[in-house]
Motif scaffolding. Sequence first.
Motif, PDB file in Angstrom:
ATOM      1  N   SER A  80       0.998  -0.789  -0.349  1.00 40.93           N
ATOM      2  CA  SER A  80      -0.106   0.402   0.066  1.00 40.93           C
ATOM      3  C   SER A  80       1.210   1.383  -0.203  1.00 40.93           C
ATOM      4  O   SER A  80       0.342   2.484  -0.748  1.00 40.93           O
ATOM      5  CB  SER A  80      -0.558  -0.234   1.165  1.00 40.93           C
ATOM      6  N   TRP A  81       1.616   1.176   0.209  1.00 42.39           N
ATOM      7  CA  TRP A  81       2.867   2.521   0.510  1.00 42.39           C
ATOM      8  C   TRP A  81       4.378   2.448   0.687  1.00 42.39           C
ATOM      9  O   TRP A  81       4.782   0.556   0.935  1.00 42.39           O
ATOM     10  CB  TRP A  81       2.389   3.232   1.558  1.00 42.39           C
ATOM     11  N   VAL A  82       5.142   2.475  -0.309  1.00 47.50           N
ATOM     12  CA  VAL A  82       6.516   1.592   0.176  1.00 47.50           C
ATOM     13  C   VAL A  82       7.673   3.212  -0.633  1.00 47.50           C
ATOM     14  O   VAL A  82       7.161   4.403  -1.077  1.00 47.50           O
ATOM     15  CB  VAL A  82       7.006   0.788  -0.910  1.00 47.50           C
ATOM     16  N   ILE A  83       8.673   2.954   0.717  1.00 46.84           N
ATOM     17  CA  ILE A  83       9.903   3.783   0.396  1.00 46.84           C
ATOM     18  C   ILE A  83      11.035   2.834  -0.044  1.00 46.84           C
ATOM     19  O   ILE A  83      10.975   2.691   0.637  1.00 46.84           O
ATOM     20  CB  ILE A  83      10.037   5.090   2.262  1.00 46.84           C
ATOM     21  N   CYS A  84      11.090   3.754  -0.984  1.00 46.57           N
ATOM     22  CA  CYS A  84      12.668   3.077  -1.388  1.00 46.57           C
ATOM     23  C   CYS A  84      14.280   4.518  -1.949  1.00 46.57           C
ATOM     24  O   CYS A  84      13.663   6.008  -1.946  1.00 46.57           O
ATOM     25  CB  CYS A  84      12.533   2.484  -2.277  1.00 46.57           C
ATOM     26  N   LYS A  85      15.179   3.625  -1.703  1.00 47.34           N
ATOM     27  CA  LYS A  85      16.304   4.585  -2.148  1.00 47.34           C
ATOM     28  C   LYS A  85      15.895   4.747  -3.652  1.00 47.34           C
ATOM     29  O   LYS A  85      16.268   4.076  -4.589  1.00 47.34           O
ATOM     30  CB  LYS A  85      17.849   4.536  -1.533  1.00 47.34           C
ATOM     31  N   SER A  86      16.965   5.955  -3.922  1.00 41.20           N
ATOM     32  CA  SER A  86      16.756   6.524  -5.645  1.00 41.20           C
ATOM     33  C   SER A  86      17.616   5.176  -6.340  1.00 41.20           C
ATOM     34  O   SER A  86      19.081   4.999  -5.496  1.00 41.20           O
ATOM     35  CB  SER A  86      17.443   7.531  -5.392  1.00 41.20           C
ATOM     36  N   GLY A  87      17.242   5.305  -6.900  1.00 40.31           N
ATOM     37  CA  GLY A  87      18.406   3.756  -7.781  1.00 40.31           C
ATOM     38  C   GLY A  87      18.033   2.516  -7.637  1.00 40.31           C
ATOM     39  O   GLY A  87      18.135   2.121  -8.074  1.00 40.31           O
ATOM     40  N   THR A 123     -16.589  -2.654 -17.888  1.00 34.14           N
ATOM     41  CA  THR A 123     -15.571  -2.045 -16.572  1.00 34.14           C
ATOM     42  C   THR A 123     -14.911  -2.001 -15.478  1.00 34.14           C
ATOM     43  O   THR A 123     -14.636  -2.938 -15.174  1.00 34.14           O
ATOM     44  CB  THR A 123     -16.866  -2.359 -15.735  1.00 34.14           C
ATOM     45  N   GLN A 124     -13.984  -0.543 -15.086  1.00 33.27           N
ATOM     46  CA  GLN A 124     -13.121  -0.980 -14.514  1.00 33.27           C
ATOM     47  C   GLN A 124     -13.406  -0.831 -12.835  1.00 33.27           C
ATOM     48  O   GLN A 124     -13.713  -0.004 -12.687  1.00 33.27           O
ATOM     49  CB  GLN A 124     -11.737   0.310 -14.991  1.00 33.27           C
ATOM     50  N   TYR A 125     -12.312  -1.740 -12.041  1.00 31.95           N
ATOM     51  CA  TYR A 125     -12.983  -1.802 -11.063  1.00 31.95           C
ATOM     52  C   TYR A 125     -11.237  -1.454 -10.093  1.00 31.95           C
ATOM     53  O   TYR A 125     -10.704  -2.179 -10.617  1.00 31.95           O
ATOM     54  CB  TYR A 125     -12.665  -3.485 -10.078  1.00 31.95           C
ATOM     55  N   PHE A 126     -11.375  -0.311  -9.124  1.00 37.63           N
ATOM     56  CA  PHE A 126      -9.910   0.448  -9.140  1.00 37.63           C
ATOM     57  C   PHE A 126      -9.598  -0.182  -7.589  1.00 37.63           C
ATOM     58  O   PHE A 126      -9.768  -0.856  -6.374  1.00 37.63           O
ATOM     59  CB  PHE A 126     -10.229   2.025  -8.645  1.00 37.63           C
ATOM     60  N   GLY A 127      -7.226  -0.608  -7.438  1.00 35.60           N
ATOM     61  CA  GLY A 127      -7.297  -0.786  -6.226  1.00 35.60           C
ATOM     62  C   GLY A 127      -7.169   0.592  -5.548  1.00 35.60           C
ATOM     63  O   GLY A 127      -7.591   0.931  -6.190  1.00 35.60           O
ATOM     64  N   PRO A 128      -6.407   0.076  -4.539  1.00 33.19           N
ATOM     65  CA  PRO A 128      -6.515   0.921  -2.939  1.00 33.19           C
ATOM     66  C   PRO A 128      -5.836   1.926  -3.389  1.00 33.19           C
ATOM     67  O   PRO A 128      -5.593   2.740  -2.922  1.00 33.19           O
ATOM     68  CB  PRO A 128      -6.015   0.091  -2.084  1.00 33.19           C
ATOM     69  N   GLY A 129      -4.546   1.900  -4.717  1.00 30.25           N
ATOM     70  CA  GLY A 129      -3.593   2.362  -4.986  1.00 30.25           C
ATOM     71  C   GLY A 129      -2.109   2.017  -4.311  1.00 30.25           C
ATOM     72  O   GLY A 129      -2.668   1.509  -3.229  1.00 30.25           O
ATOM     73  N   THR A 130      -1.242   2.247  -4.934  1.00 28.50           N
ATOM     74  CA  THR A 130      -0.164   1.959  -3.803  1.00 28.50           C
ATOM     75  C   THR A 130       1.506   3.918  -3.834  1.00 28.50           C
ATOM     76  O   THR A 130       1.072   4.129  -5.271  1.00 28.50           O
ATOM     77  CB  THR A 130       0.783   1.235  -4.439  1.00 28.50           C
ATOM     78  N   ARG A 131       1.713   3.728  -2.579  1.00 27.99           N
ATOM     79  CA  ARG A 131       2.053   5.248  -2.626  1.00 27.99           C
ATOM     80  C   ARG A 131       3.717   5.056  -3.034  1.00 27.99           C
ATOM     81  O   ARG A 131       4.114   4.325  -1.589  1.00 27.99           O
ATOM     82  CB  ARG A 131       1.815   5.790  -1.456  1.00 27.99           C
ATOM     83  N   LEU A 132       4.631   5.377  -3.525  1.00 27.94           N
ATOM     84  CA  LEU A 132       5.840   5.592  -3.882  1.00 27.94           C
ATOM     85  C   LEU A 132       6.385   6.914  -3.603  1.00 27.94           C
ATOM     86  O   LEU A 132       6.080   8.076  -3.987  1.00 27.94           O
ATOM     87  CB  LEU A 132       5.848   4.818  -4.980  1.00 27.94           C
ATOM     88  N   SER A 189       8.135   9.147  -7.535  1.00 25.69           N
ATOM     89  CA  SER A 189       7.347   9.650  -6.302  1.00 25.69           C
ATOM     90  C   SER A 189       6.303  10.449  -7.289  1.00 25.69           C
ATOM     91  O   SER A 189       5.451  11.038  -7.217  1.00 25.69           O
ATOM     92  CB  SER A 189       7.825  10.453  -5.451  1.00 25.69           C
ATOM     93  N   SER A 190       5.455   9.123  -6.405  1.00 27.36           N
ATOM     94  CA  SER A 190       3.979   9.149  -7.048  1.00 27.36           C
ATOM     95  C   SER A 190       2.705   8.104  -6.372  1.00 27.36           C
ATOM     96  O   SER A 190       3.058   7.580  -5.260  1.00 27.36           O
ATOM     97  CB  SER A 190       3.875   8.872  -8.584  1.00 27.36           C
ATOM     98  N   PHE A 191       1.688   8.192  -6.172  1.00 23.76           N
ATOM     99  CA  PHE A 191       0.071   7.621  -6.111  1.00 23.76           C
ATOM    100  C   PHE A 191      -0.150   6.329  -7.293  1.00 23.76           C
ATOM    101  O   PHE A 191      -0.107   6.986  -7.906  1.00 23.76           O
ATOM    102  CB  PHE A 191      -0.754   7.979  -5.222  1.00 23.76           C
ATOM    103  N   TYR A 192       0.399   5.005  -7.376  1.00 24.24           N
ATOM    104  CA  TYR A 192       0.292   4.532  -7.995  1.00 24.24           C
ATOM    105  C   TYR A 192      -1.619   3.249  -8.364  1.00 24.24           C
ATOM    106  O   TYR A 192      -1.342   2.621  -6.958  1.00 24.24           O
ATOM    107  CB  TYR A 192       1.099   3.588  -8.420  1.00 24.24           C
ATOM    108  N   ILE A 193      -2.124   3.446  -9.166  1.00 20.36           N
ATOM    109  CA  ILE A 193      -3.550   2.930  -8.925  1.00 20.36           C
ATOM    110  C   ILE A 193      -3.142   2.377  -9.912  1.00 20.36           C
ATOM    111  O   ILE A 193      -2.981   2.449 -11.575  1.00 20.36           O
ATOM    112  CB  ILE A 193      -4.209   3.698  -8.430  1.00 20.36           C
ATOM    113  N   CYS A 194      -3.696   1.012  -9.936  1.00 22.20           N
ATOM    114  CA  CYS A 194      -4.181   0.552 -10.871  1.00 22.20           C
ATOM    115  C   CYS A 194      -5.553  -0.899 -11.123  1.00 22.20           C
ATOM    116  O   CYS A 194      -6.108  -0.160 -10.236  1.00 22.20           O
ATOM    117  CB  CYS A 194      -3.855  -1.435 -10.606  1.00 22.20           C
ATOM    118  N   SER A 195      -5.743  -0.377 -12.272  1.00 22.31           N
ATOM    119  CA  SER A 195      -7.396  -1.162 -12.193  1.00 22.31           C
ATOM    120  C   SER A 195      -7.455  -2.498 -13.203  1.00 22.31           C
ATOM    121  O   SER A 195      -7.180  -2.105 -13.443  1.00 22.31           O
ATOM    122  CB  SER A 195      -8.279   0.055 -12.759  1.00 22.31           C
ATOM    123  N   ALA A 196      -8.810  -3.286 -13.454  1.00 24.19           N
ATOM    124  CA  ALA A 196      -8.945  -4.341 -13.653  1.00 24.19           C
ATOM    125  C   ALA A 196     -10.016  -4.589 -14.100  1.00 24.19           C
ATOM    126  O   ALA A 196     -11.040  -3.976 -13.905  1.00 24.19           O
ATOM    127  CB  ALA A 196      -9.050  -5.598 -11.997  1.00 24.19           C
TER     128      ALA A 196
END
Lengths: 117, 113
Positions: A9-16, A105-114, A89-96
Amino acid sequence: GAVVSQHPSWVICKSGTSVKIECRSLDFQATTMFWYRQFPKQSLMLMATSNEGSKATYEQGVEKDKFLINHASLTLSTLTVTSAHPEDSSFYICSAGAGGIGWETQYFGPGTRLLVL
Amino acid sequence: ELKVEQNPLFLSMQEGKNYTIYCNYSTTSDRLYWYRQDPGKSLESLFVLLSNGAVKQEGRLMASLDTKARLSTLHITAAVHDLSATYFCAVDILGAAGNKLTFGGGTRVLVKP
């Protein structure tokens, strides 16, 4: 019904470093999965469309070598952000999509904040 | 290229009053959607409008579609604080890889007591 999950649901990572985000349709088989990106206070922008077993179709301006999409099954698609940088860095949302290609009909996921440091 | 424009971008509402959000799109579309997004959350589907003259209502929200004018409206009746959120319209068009949604810029709604 029609539940879509994302992990993490969220992730923090180092550049690279590279980050993988999973998108799963939990109770249906998705003919198509979509990946969107949303910057703060902005709208959703479609990054790519993927169908199971075939290569993803990327929108203009989206680097396909940087944002790797794998759609291994009808219930799972992954987005890998390779060599992430702070500007990713952004909010990534998928839909199926359910209902057959062309009529989904697209159903959206809850999103992943990077957050890339 | 399909363009979807919403206005206003920001709407400060007083509780109990009525307001309308407008969504214009530039080319013929198959379907039009309205979504709600709360801060830090993903999208919640509100309505899907399929044909000219379609009207759908849920609680204090009512959406309508005029395909000839390429215009959809989201009408809020007697606004309440719980309706504070960002509202997006989206239009879909059949593409080679499936239906693609193009979103409007969003309307941020703040309902004040």
